[in-house]
Design a protein around this motif. Structure first.
Motif, PDB file in Angstrom:
ATOM      1  N   MET A 238       0.841  -1.163   0.000  1.00 27.49           N
ATOM      2  CA  MET A 238       0.000   0.000   0.000  1.00 27.49           C
ATOM      3  C   MET A 238       0.893   1.234   0.000  1.00 27.49           C
ATOM      4  N   SER A 239       0.574   2.168  -0.880  1.00 27.28           N
ATOM      5  CA  SER A 239       1.366   3.373  -1.027  1.00 27.28           C
ATOM      6  C   SER A 239       0.713   4.537  -0.286  1.00 27.28           C
ATOM      7  N   TRP A 240       1.484   5.207   0.581  1.00 25.81           N
ATOM      8  CA  TRP A 240       0.994   6.352   1.356  1.00 25.81           C
ATOM      9  C   TRP A 240       1.649   7.614   0.841  1.00 25.81           C
ATOM     10  N   ILE A 241       0.900   8.724   0.834  1.00 21.83           N
ATOM     11  CA  ILE A 241       1.454  10.020   0.438  1.00 21.83           C
ATOM     12  C   ILE A 241       1.127  11.045   1.514  1.00 21.83           C
ATOM     13  N   SER A 242       1.995  12.040   1.646  1.00 24.89           N
ATOM     14  CA  SER A 242       1.737  13.120   2.599  1.00 24.89           C
ATOM     15  C   SER A 242       0.743  14.079   1.972  1.00 24.89           C
ATOM     16  N   LEU A 243      -0.362  14.282   2.654  1.00 25.66           N
ATOM     17  CA  LEU A 243      -1.420  15.145   2.150  1.00 25.66           C
ATOM     18  C   LEU A 243      -1.242  16.569   2.657  1.00 25.66           C
ATOM     19  N   LYS A 244      -0.961  16.707   3.933  1.00 21.81           N
ATOM     20  CA  LYS A 244      -0.803  18.019   4.559  1.00 21.81           C
ATOM     21  C   LYS A 244       0.286  17.934   5.610  1.00 21.81           C
TER      22      LYS A 244
ATOM     23  N   ARG B 172      -2.656   8.128   8.547  1.00 18.20           N
ATOM     24  CA  ARG B 172      -1.625   7.973   9.582  1.00 18.20           C
ATOM     25  C   ARG B 172      -0.925   9.309   9.740  1.00 18.20           C
ATOM     26  N   ILE B 173      -0.402   9.528  10.933  1.00 19.29           N
ATOM     27  CA  ILE B 173       0.286  10.783  11.256  1.00 19.29           C
ATOM     28  C   ILE B 173       1.759  10.478  11.491  1.00 19.29           C
ATOM     29  N   ILE B 174       2.611  11.277  10.857  1.00 22.13           N
ATOM     30  CA  ILE B 174       4.060  11.131  11.000  1.00 22.13           C
ATOM     31  C   ILE B 174       4.586  12.373  11.712  1.00 22.13           C
ATOM     32  N   ASP B 175       5.293  12.186  12.829  1.00 22.63           N
ATOM     33  CA  ASP B 175       5.914  13.310  13.530  1.00 22.63           C
ATOM     34  C   ASP B 175       7.124  13.785  12.739  1.00 22.63           C
ATOM     35  N   LEU B 176       7.228  15.110  12.568  1.00 23.81           N
ATOM     36  CA  LEU B 176       8.326  15.676  11.781  1.00 23.81           C
ATOM     37  C   LEU B 176       9.396  16.353  12.624  1.00 23.81           C
ATOM     38  N   GLY B 177       9.172  16.456  13.905  1.00 26.09           N
ATOM     39  CA  GLY B 177      10.144  17.155  14.738  1.00 26.09           C
ATOM     40  C   GLY B 177      10.245  16.527  16.103  1.00 26.09           C
ATOM     41  N   ILE B 178      10.895  17.254  16.992  1.00 24.82           N
ATOM     42  CA  ILE B 178      11.042  16.780  18.362  1.00 24.82           C
ATOM     43  C   ILE B 178       9.716  16.894  19.086  1.00 24.82           C
ATOM     44  N   GLY B 179       9.612  16.255  20.204  1.00 28.88           N
ATOM     45  CA  GLY B 179       8.380  16.262  20.981  1.00 28.88           C
ATOM     46  C   GLY B 179       7.958  17.643  21.434  1.00 28.88           C
ATOM     47  N   SER B 180       6.793  17.715  21.996  1.00 25.46           N
ATOM     48  CA  SER B 180       6.216  18.973  22.446  1.00 25.46           C
ATOM     49  C   SER B 180       7.113  19.647  23.477  1.00 25.46           C
ATOM     50  N   TYR B 181       7.215  20.962  23.358  1.00 26.52           N
ATOM     51  CA  TYR B 181       8.002  21.741  24.303  1.00 26.52           C
ATOM     52  C   TYR B 181       7.128  22.869  24.825  1.00 26.52           C
ATOM     53  N   MET B 182       6.792  22.834  26.094  1.00 24.77           N
ATOM     54  CA  MET B 182       5.991  23.854  26.750  1.00 24.77           C
ATOM     55  C   MET B 182       4.664  24.103  26.029  1.00 24.77           C
ATOM     56  N   GLY B 183       4.034  23.039  25.574  1.00 21.18           N
ATOM     57  CA  GLY B 183       2.710  23.153  24.979  1.00 21.18           C
ATOM     58  C   GLY B 183       2.663  23.676  23.556  1.00 21.18           C
TER      59      GLY B 183
ATOM     60  N   ALA C 239       2.895  15.402   9.785  1.00 24.51           N
ATOM     61  CA  ALA C 239       2.365  15.242   8.429  1.00 24.51           C
ATOM     62  C   ALA C 239       1.225  14.243   8.477  1.00 24.51           C
ATOM     63  N   LEU C 240       0.164  14.544   7.755  1.00 23.34           N
ATOM     64  CA  LEU C 240      -0.972  13.646   7.639  1.00 23.34           C
ATOM     65  C   LEU C 240      -0.821  12.896   6.325  1.00 23.34           C
ATOM     66  N   GLN C 241      -0.858  11.582   6.394  1.00 20.88           N
ATOM     67  CA  GLN C 241      -0.709  10.769   5.197  1.00 20.88           C
ATOM     68  C   GLN C 241      -1.979   9.969   4.936  1.00 20.88           C
ATOM     69  N   VAL C 242      -2.277   9.792   3.641  1.00 21.66           N
ATOM     70  CA  VAL C 242      -3.403   8.966   3.195  1.00 21.66           C
ATOM     71  C   VAL C 242      -2.902   8.027   2.110  1.00 21.66           C
ATOM     72  N   ARG C 243      -3.707   7.007   1.834  1.00 21.99           N
ATOM     73  CA  ARG C 243      -3.356   6.119   0.720  1.00 21.99           C
ATOM     74  C   ARG C 243      -3.457   6.904  -0.578  1.00 21.99           C
ATOM     75  N   SER C 244      -2.614   6.564  -1.534  1.00 24.09           N
ATOM     76  CA  SER C 244      -2.583   7.342  -2.780  1.00 24.09           C
ATOM     77  C   SER C 244      -3.931   7.342  -3.498  1.00 24.09           C
ATOM     78  N   GLN C 245      -4.686   6.243  -3.427  1.00 24.93           N
ATOM     79  CA  GLN C 245      -5.977   6.214  -4.116  1.00 24.93           C
ATOM     80  C   GLN C 245      -7.030   7.081  -3.426  1.00 24.93           C
ATOM     81  N   ASP C 246      -6.811   7.488  -2.181  1.00 22.89           N
ATOM     82  CA  ASP C 246      -7.754   8.348  -1.454  1.00 22.89           C
ATOM     83  C   ASP C 246      -7.362   9.816  -1.483  1.00 22.89           C
TER      84      ASP C 246
END
Length: 75
Positions: free
Chosen positions: A1-7, A30-41, A47-54
């Motif tokens: 299954m191929s996933w692409i970053s939508l936003k 699925r959600i992919i974290d792009l940076g370090i964890g939360s810092y002071m809120g 990135a939000l990813q969906v299947r390419s057909q969606d």
């Protein structure tokens, strides 16, 4: 299954909100974290990813509504 970053978002909670909208329409995500964890809120970028057909369905569901403009009257 191929996933692409939508936003990409500056905070994870925005991606989670979009994920819930798409889940209501049975679109897998699925959600992919792009940076370090939360810092002071401030959250972390994600990135939000969906299947390419969606891809197009998801983009339409997440796009802003177009407002109808009243026709201009000649005076």
């Amino acid at each position: 299954m191929s996933w692409i970053s939508l936003k990409t978002t500056p905070t994870r909670w925005e991606a989670e909100l979009m994920q819930q909208i798409l889940a209501a329409h049975q679109i897998p995500t699925r959600i992919i974290d792009l940076g370090i964890g939360s810092y002071m809120g401030t959250g972390s970028p994600a990135a939000l990813q969906v299947r390419s057909q969606d891809r197009w369905t998801a983009l339409l569901l997440l796009s802003p509504l177009e407002e109808e403009q009243a026709p201009e009257e000649d005076v």
